[in-house]
Design a protein around this motif. Structure first.
Motif, PDB file in Angstrom:
ATOM      1  N   ALA A 139       0.842  -1.206   0.000  1.00  0.00           N
ATOM      2  CA  ALA A 139       0.000   0.000   0.000  1.00  0.00           C
ATOM      3  C   ALA A 139       0.877   1.255   0.000  1.00  0.00           C
ATOM      4  O   ALA A 139       0.597   2.217  -0.734  1.00  0.00           O
ATOM      5  CB  ALA A 139      -0.925   0.003   1.216  1.00  0.00           C
ATOM      6  N   LEU A 140       1.940   1.237   0.775  1.00  0.00           N
ATOM      7  CA  LEU A 140       2.873   2.363   0.803  1.00  0.00           C
ATOM      8  C   LEU A 140       3.522   2.546  -0.564  1.00  0.00           C
ATOM      9  O   LEU A 140       3.586   3.661  -1.094  1.00  0.00           O
ATOM     10  CB  LEU A 140       3.928   2.139   1.887  1.00  0.00           C
ATOM     11  N   HIS A 141       3.983   1.460  -1.183  1.00  0.00           N
ATOM     12  CA  HIS A 141       4.610   1.547  -2.507  1.00  0.00           C
ATOM     13  C   HIS A 141       3.629   2.102  -3.544  1.00  0.00           C
ATOM     14  O   HIS A 141       3.999   2.960  -4.359  1.00  0.00           O
ATOM     15  CB  HIS A 141       5.119   0.185  -2.960  1.00  0.00           C
ATOM     16  N   ASP A 142       2.387   1.623  -3.534  1.00  0.00           N
ATOM     17  CA  ASP A 142       1.387   2.121  -4.486  1.00  0.00           C
ATOM     18  C   ASP A 142       1.169   3.623  -4.303  1.00  0.00           C
ATOM     19  O   ASP A 142       1.095   4.377  -5.270  1.00  0.00           O
ATOM     20  CB  ASP A 142       0.052   1.389  -4.319  1.00  0.00           C
ATOM     21  N   TYR A 143       1.068   4.032  -3.053  1.00  0.00           N
ATOM     22  CA  TYR A 143       0.842   5.445  -2.746  1.00  0.00           C
ATOM     23  C   TYR A 143       2.038   6.288  -3.194  1.00  0.00           C
ATOM     24  O   TYR A 143       1.879   7.365  -3.786  1.00  0.00           O
ATOM     25  CB  TYR A 143       0.597   5.607  -1.247  1.00  0.00           C
ATOM     26  N   ILE A 144       3.251   5.797  -2.932  1.00  0.00           N
ATOM     27  CA  ILE A 144       4.464   6.512  -3.318  1.00  0.00           C
ATOM     28  C   ILE A 144       4.563   6.639  -4.841  1.00  0.00           C
ATOM     29  O   ILE A 144       4.926   7.693  -5.357  1.00  0.00           O
ATOM     30  CB  ILE A 144       5.710   5.812  -2.722  1.00  0.00           C
ATOM     31  N   ARG A 145       4.242   5.577  -5.559  1.00  0.00           N
ATOM     32  CA  ARG A 145       4.280   5.644  -7.026  1.00  0.00           C
ATOM     33  C   ARG A 145       3.366   6.764  -7.532  1.00  0.00           C
ATOM     34  O   ARG A 145       3.735   7.544  -8.410  1.00  0.00           O
ATOM     35  CB  ARG A 145       3.863   4.310  -7.646  1.00  0.00           C
ATOM     36  N   THR A 146       2.174   6.839  -6.976  1.00  0.00           N
ATOM     37  CA  THR A 146       1.229   7.884  -7.367  1.00  0.00           C
ATOM     38  C   THR A 146       1.766   9.263  -7.007  1.00  0.00           C
ATOM     39  O   THR A 146       1.708  10.200  -7.805  1.00  0.00           O
ATOM     40  CB  THR A 146      -0.140   7.642  -6.699  1.00  0.00           C
ATOM     41  N   ASP A 147       2.301   9.391  -5.801  1.00  0.00           N
ATOM     42  CA  ASP A 147       2.860  10.674  -5.365  1.00  0.00           C
ATOM     43  C   ASP A 147       4.036  11.093  -6.251  1.00  0.00           C
ATOM     44  O   ASP A 147       4.144  12.257  -6.643  1.00  0.00           O
ATOM     45  CB  ASP A 147       3.306  10.594  -3.904  1.00  0.00           C
ATOM     46  N   ALA A 148       4.909  10.147  -6.589  1.00  0.00           N
ATOM     47  CA  ALA A 148       6.077  10.452  -7.418  1.00  0.00           C
ATOM     48  C   ALA A 148       5.638  10.875  -8.823  1.00  0.00           C
ATOM     49  O   ALA A 148       6.179  11.827  -9.389  1.00  0.00           O
ATOM     50  CB  ALA A 148       7.011   9.251  -7.492  1.00  0.00           C
ATOM     51  N   ARG A 149       4.655  10.179  -9.368  1.00  0.00           N
ATOM     52  CA  ARG A 149       4.151  10.528 -10.693  1.00  0.00           C
ATOM     53  C   ARG A 149       3.577  11.948 -10.677  1.00  0.00           C
ATOM     54  O   ARG A 149       3.864  12.759 -11.559  1.00  0.00           O
ATOM     55  CB  ARG A 149       3.079   9.513 -11.114  1.00  0.00           C
ATOM     56  N   LYS A 150       2.802  12.236  -9.649  1.00  0.00           N
ATOM     57  CA  LYS A 150       2.214  13.577  -9.514  1.00  0.00           C
ATOM     58  C   LYS A 150       3.319  14.620  -9.349  1.00  0.00           C
ATOM     59  O   LYS A 150       3.295  15.673  -9.991  1.00  0.00           O
ATOM     60  CB  LYS A 150       1.269  13.605  -8.311  1.00  0.00           C
ATOM     61  N   SER A 151       4.317  14.330  -8.517  1.00  0.00           N
ATOM     62  CA  SER A 151       5.426  15.265  -8.293  1.00  0.00           C
ATOM     63  C   SER A 151       6.231  15.480  -9.574  1.00  0.00           C
ATOM     64  O   SER A 151       6.664  16.599  -9.853  1.00  0.00           O
ATOM     65  CB  SER A 151       6.354  14.757  -7.189  1.00  0.00           C
ATOM     66  N   ARG A 152       6.451  14.402 -10.341  1.00  0.00           N
ATOM     67  CA  ARG A 152       7.191  14.535 -11.605  1.00  0.00           C
ATOM     68  C   ARG A 152       6.433  15.431 -12.576  1.00  0.00           C
ATOM     69  O   ARG A 152       7.012  16.289 -13.228  1.00  0.00           O
ATOM     70  CB  ARG A 152       7.445  13.167 -12.241  1.00  0.00           C
ATOM     71  N   ASN A 153       5.122  15.218 -12.660  1.00  0.00           N
ATOM     72  CA  ASN A 153       4.314  16.039 -13.562  1.00  0.00           C
ATOM     73  C   ASN A 153       4.342  17.504 -13.138  1.00  0.00           C
ATOM     74  O   ASN A 153       4.519  18.393 -13.963  1.00  0.00           O
ATOM     75  CB  ASN A 153       2.871  15.535 -13.622  1.00  0.00           C
ATOM     76  N   GLU A 154       4.182  17.755 -11.842  1.00  0.00           N
ATOM     77  CA  GLU A 154       4.233  19.126 -11.342  1.00  0.00           C
ATOM     78  C   GLU A 154       5.633  19.701 -11.476  1.00  0.00           C
ATOM     79  O   GLU A 154       5.809  20.857 -11.826  1.00  0.00           O
ATOM     80  CB  GLU A 154       3.782  19.180  -9.880  1.00  0.00           C
ATOM     81  N   GLY A 155       6.653  18.879 -11.175  1.00  0.00           N
ATOM     82  CA  GLY A 155       8.038  19.335 -11.233  1.00  0.00           C
ATOM     83  C   GLY A 155       8.477  19.686 -12.631  1.00  0.00           C
ATOM     84  O   GLY A 155       9.152  20.691 -12.859  1.00  0.00           O
ATOM     85  N   SER A 156       8.102  18.874 -13.600  1.00  0.00           N
ATOM     86  CA  SER A 156       8.516  19.155 -14.972  1.00  0.00           C
ATOM     87  C   SER A 156       7.815  20.410 -15.495  1.00  0.00           C
ATOM     88  O   SER A 156       8.356  21.129 -16.320  1.00  0.00           O
ATOM     89  CB  SER A 156       8.251  17.960 -15.883  1.00  0.00           C
ATOM     90  N   ALA A 157       6.629  20.685 -14.978  1.00  0.00           N
ATOM     91  CA  ALA A 157       5.903  21.875 -15.413  1.00  0.00           C
ATOM     92  C   ALA A 157       6.561  23.158 -14.895  1.00  0.00           C
ATOM     93  O   ALA A 157       6.495  24.187 -15.544  1.00  0.00           O
ATOM     94  CB  ALA A 157       4.452  21.798 -14.944  1.00  0.00           C
ATOM     95  N   ASN A 158       7.205  23.079 -13.716  1.00  0.00           N
ATOM     96  CA  ASN A 158       7.813  24.299 -13.172  1.00  0.00           C
ATOM     97  C   ASN A 158       9.314  24.167 -12.912  1.00  0.00           C
ATOM     98  O   ASN A 158       9.890  24.991 -12.211  1.00  0.00           O
ATOM     99  CB  ASN A 158       7.062  24.764 -11.914  1.00  0.00           C
ATOM    100  N   GLY A 159       9.954  23.133 -13.464  1.00  0.00           N
ATOM    101  CA  GLY A 159      11.412  23.008 -13.392  1.00  0.00           C
ATOM    102  C   GLY A 159      11.973  22.539 -12.070  1.00  0.00           C
ATOM    103  O   GLY A 159      13.182  22.614 -11.854  1.00  0.00           O
ATOM    104  N   ASN A 160      11.160  22.013 -11.173  1.00  0.00           N
ATOM    105  CA  ASN A 160      11.651  21.547  -9.870  1.00  0.00           C
ATOM    106  C   ASN A 160      12.156  20.114  -9.933  1.00  0.00           C
ATOM    107  O   ASN A 160      11.745  19.339 -10.785  1.00  0.00           O
ATOM    108  CB  ASN A 160      10.533  21.618  -8.813  1.00  0.00           C
ATOM    109  N   ASN A 161      13.037  19.769  -8.994  1.00  0.00           N
ATOM    110  CA  ASN A 161      13.533  18.411  -8.845  1.00  0.00           C
ATOM    111  C   ASN A 161      12.416  17.547  -8.262  1.00  0.00           C
ATOM    112  O   ASN A 161      11.875  17.873  -7.215  1.00  0.00           O
ATOM    113  CB  ASN A 161      14.757  18.423  -7.917  1.00  0.00           C
ATOM    114  N   ALA A 162      12.054  16.484  -8.935  1.00  0.00           N
ATOM    115  CA  ALA A 162      10.986  15.604  -8.473  1.00  0.00           C
ATOM    116  C   ALA A 162      11.543  14.208  -8.263  1.00  0.00           C
ATOM    117  O   ALA A 162      12.555  13.841  -8.855  1.00  0.00           O
ATOM    118  CB  ALA A 162       9.856  15.571  -9.497  1.00  0.00           C
ATOM    119  N   PRO A 163      10.911  13.398  -7.398  1.00  0.00           N
ATOM    120  CA  PRO A 163      11.410  12.052  -7.160  1.00  0.00           C
ATOM    121  C   PRO A 163      11.333  11.182  -8.390  1.00  0.00           C
ATOM    122  O   PRO A 163      10.415  11.307  -9.192  1.00  0.00           O
ATOM    123  CB  PRO A 163      10.501  11.526  -6.047  1.00  0.00           C
ATOM    124  N   GLY A 164      12.317  10.312  -8.543  1.00  0.00           N
ATOM    125  CA  GLY A 164      12.333   9.374  -9.650  1.00  0.00           C
ATOM    126  C   GLY A 164      13.339   9.781 -10.709  1.00  0.00           C
ATOM    127  O   GLY A 164      13.641  10.948 -10.876  1.00  0.00           O
TER     128      GLY A 164
END
Length: 185
Positions: free
Chosen positions: A118-143
């Motif tokens: 459950a933790l891994h599934d949640y982290i995957r979703t969080d990382a995907r969301k962070s990558r999408n947000e990070g790439s949109a504004n140039g921030n370092n995102a997990p993964g």
């Protein structure tokens, strides 16, 4: 699992997010996480109780596994949490799994594997969301560029085999009583 497999009690895993005071009973749910941890780490394993609640409680995402039927409905039997961290040397963002505990009487039901998954599934979703947000504004995102996410934990040596079975690999030499393990998703 043996030929006489145990029937897994009906249960649920509740996620308690930091800074989001939802569900409405978030304080009570977090107290239930603490209760499981104190039972396992202090009463069962003898670690000092003053070390159990730390400065990461308010920034961690907590997961609570509790039973859902019969006279034990609502009983907390397992917990795990993670924090998102950044390495000072590499600036890599990663997730740290910590405070993972399942009450002794419930370890035969594979609730530990359920909590970690459950933790891994949640982290995957969080990382995907962070990558999408990070790439949109140039921030370092997990993964990394392949979408793999680094999950780190410091485990007691005796439970190292559990982590290896679910894909974690030792990262550093063992030091008593802990070993650092890493898993990439």
């Amino acid at each position: 699992m043996s030929a006489t497999a145990l029937e897994v009690p009906p249960h649920e895993i509740v996620v308690i997010k930091p800074y989001i005071r939802s569900p409405d009973n978030w304080k009570e749910l977090r107290e239930q996480c603490y209760s499981v941890r104190i039972d396992v780490f202090h009463h069962e394993q003898g670690f000092p109780i003053e070390d159990e609640i730390d400065n990461l409680e308010d920034v961690a995402t907590h997961f609570l596994l509790r039973l859902t039927s019969g006279s034990d409905a609502g009983k907390p039997v397992g917990t795990i949490r993670y924090t998102k961290q950044t390495s000072p040397s590499t600036r890599e963002t990663y997730y740290k799994l910590s405070r993972f505990a399942v009450l002794k009487d419930y370890r035969n039901y594979r609730f530990g594997v359920g909590l970690v998954n459950a933790l891994h599934d949640y982290i995957r979703t969080d990382a995907r969301k962070s990558r999408n947000e990070g790439s949109a504004n140039g921030n370092n995102a997990p993964g990394d560029q392949d979408g793999f996410v680094r999950v780190v934990c410091h485990s007691q040596i005796y439970i190292k085999g559990f982590y290896e079975k679910i894909g974690y690999e030792p990262e550093e030499p063992e030091y008593v009583p802990w070993v650092c393990c890493c898993h990439r998703h």
